[in-house]
Enzyme design. Structure first.
Site, PDB file in Angstrom:
ATOM      1  N   TYR A 146       1.578   0.638   2.971  1.00  0.00           N
ATOM      2  CA  TYR A 146       0.455   0.831   4.146  1.00  0.00           C
ATOM      3  C   TYR A 146       0.799   0.729   5.636  1.00  0.00           C
ATOM      4  CZ  TYR A 146      -2.511  -0.231   0.070  1.00  0.00           C
ATOM      5  OH  TYR A 146      -3.318  -0.002  -1.137  1.00  0.00           O
ATOM      6  N   LYS A 195       7.589  -2.656  -9.966  1.00  0.00           N
ATOM      7  CA  LYS A 195       7.704  -1.629 -10.716  1.00  0.00           C
ATOM      8  C   LYS A 195       9.536  -1.329 -10.619  1.00  0.00           C
ATOM      9  CE  LYS A 195       6.467   2.093 -12.861  1.00  0.00           C
ATOM     10  NZ  LYS A 195       6.015   2.057 -14.287  1.00  0.00           N
ATOM     11  N   ASP A 227       2.390  -1.727 -14.212  1.00  0.00           N
ATOM     12  CA  ASP A 227       1.195  -0.942 -15.237  1.00  0.00           C
ATOM     13  C   ASP A 227       0.823  -1.816 -16.383  1.00  0.00           C
ATOM     14  OD1 ASP A 227       4.108  -0.879 -15.641  1.00  0.00           O
ATOM     15  OD2 ASP A 227       3.970   1.288 -16.415  1.00  0.00           O
ATOM     16  N   ASP A 251      -3.541  -5.123  -3.824  1.00  0.00           N
ATOM     17  CA  ASP A 251      -4.785  -4.314  -3.408  1.00  0.00           C
ATOM     18  C   ASP A 251      -5.434  -4.026  -4.787  1.00  0.00           C
ATOM     19  OD1 ASP A 251      -6.806  -3.299  -1.977  1.00  0.00           O
ATOM     20  OD2 ASP A 251      -5.593  -1.503  -1.453  1.00  0.00           O
ATOM     21  N   ASP A 255      -8.700  -6.228  -7.074  1.00  0.00           N
ATOM     22  CA  ASP A 255      -9.898  -5.726  -7.191  1.00  0.00           C
ATOM     23  C   ASP A 255     -10.055  -5.670  -8.705  1.00  0.00           C
ATOM     24  OD1 ASP A 255     -10.713  -5.368  -4.541  1.00  0.00           O
ATOM     25  OD2 ASP A 255     -10.792  -3.315  -4.804  1.00  0.00           O
TER      26      ASP A 255
END
Ligand code: NAD
Length: 361
Positions: A146, A195, A227, A251, A255
């Site tokens: 980001y 990852k 994942d 992020d 959620d």
């Protein structure tokens, strides 16, 4: 101890839920022999109404002079509020982004806790949630995808977009240390999510996290690919204590984790910098649809105040007193409308604050 706390009541339900958190804080500090000095700060729509901007330099300086800031939520209804006729940099949310930057808040903490009492609100199967779960998502907030360089260019007649994901070892080390410090205050387990089978930034992340872990022999470290973590959160959320991860993964996972707890009105959050300073706020927004009705759930803000006591002031016993009082109110069957279920007693914002304050021991 004297606690210097900045208070941003904010917009919508913000003033209602923050007032209840202050009520509970006042009771805790009185019970445990501390004092609070509150500095009221204007931010968001409330600041636009008075100063024409969502955050002033004076407010930033005043926030910096406090030990911690407790915040409601900011913003209004984007369709009807005049704040959204202003250019984006003058809207309420711009104040929030600016204060996070000014206060150098690089670590975001979101607990995802399912109370056994509220498991009916959880979308997962009962055999998965039996006994509840209690995890903390620790997300890096100021680096990664980001904040990396980005561009969109035409290459050989084809539009092509680039976003770069960059982390240096210092950024990883400081968030990892925070994660391990927090695990030491909990069940002493860190799941570092990356990852590393694909990304260089994740391979560096893993290496640095392992080095930091060496300084915390009591904490069990495991690595998990992002994942797999997304699957494990719905398959077996009880396995997690602290989930430590970079900005974008955090992020998405935070959620997901908050959704499996069921109610936004119960979820606290904290953003921390390299000192003990933190900004504490509920995970939800300003809920303009219910503002002024006296029905908002103040528990997320009250639990954010408990996080403030624990992480900015190291007052663990006092934080626990708040958490136990919340638990007791739920066990006794009191509910605000958002967590109401059959056979329970529905109460409003103020009554919920009164009851929790009353149960502080
Ligand atoms: P929201 O979280 O405000 O509301 C979503 C739904 O959850 C609504 O139905 C609301 O009534 C309910 N809800 C939220 N908190 C509740 C509580 N404590 N008790 C009971 N019900 C609750 O999200 P939204 O409607 O998308 O956003 C409204 C405004 O809040 C927007 O201006 C948005 O930008 C702002 N916002 C601010 C923050 C923040 O201050 N950190 C975070 C998210 C959204």
């Amino acid at each position: 101890m004297k606690l210097k706390i900045g208070v941003i009541k904010g917009d919508g339900i913000g003033p209602e839920i923050v007032s209840e958190a202050i009520k509970v804080l006042d009771k805790v500090v009185k019970t445990y022999g501390h004092t609070c000095e509150y500095t009221q700060l204007l931010m968001g729509g409330a600041s636009i109404d008075v100063h024409g901007v969502p955050l002033t330099e004076e407010t930033i300086a005043a926030a910096k002079s406090c030990d911690a800031v407790l915040m409601g939520s900011i913003g209004g209804d984007a369709k009807t509020s005049p704040w959204y006729k202003l250019e984006p940099s003058k809207r309420p949310e711009a104040g929030l982004l600016r204060i996070r930057k000014e206060l150098k808040l690089f670590a975001n903490l979101r607990p995802a806790l399912l109370y056994d009492e509220l498991k009916g609100a959880c979308p997962l199967k009962e055999e998965i949630t039996e006994g509840g779960f209690d995890m903390m998502i620790m997300r890096e907030l100021t680096g990664g995808l980001y904040f990396g360089e980005r561009k969109t260019v035409e290459e050989d007649g084809v539009m092509t977009a680039y976003d770069s994901l960059t982390y240096n070892e210092n950024e990883i080390r400081r968030i990892a240390k925070r994660g391990f410090d927090i695990a030491m205050k909990r069940r002493k387990k860190v799941t570092s999510v990356d990852k590393a089978n694909v990304l260089d930034s994740s391979r560096l992340w893993r290496k640095v996290v392992e080095k930091v872990a060496a300084g915390y022999p009591e904490v069990k470290l495991e690595h998990m690919l992002v994942d797999n973590c997304a699957m494990q959160l719905v398959k077996d959320p009880k396995q997690f204590d602290v989930i430590l991860t970079e900005n974008m993964f955090g992020d998405i996972l935070s959620d997901e984790a908050s959704m499996v707890t069921g109610s936004i009105g119960m979820l606290a959050s904290a953003s921390l910098n390299e000192t003990k300073f933190g900004l504490y706020e509920p995970s939800g927004g300003s809920a303009p649809d219910i503002a002024g009705k006296g029905i908002a759930n103040p528990i997320a803000t009250i639990l954010s105040a408990a996080m403030m006591l624990r992480f900015s002031f190291d007052l663990d016993k006092e934080a626990e007193a708040i958490e136990q009082a919340v638990l007791k109110v739920l066990e006794e069957g009191y509910r605000t409308v958002d967590i109401m279920s059959e056979g329970k007693q529905q109460i409003g914002t103020e009554k919920m604050g009164d009851l929790i304050a009353g149960y502080i021991e």
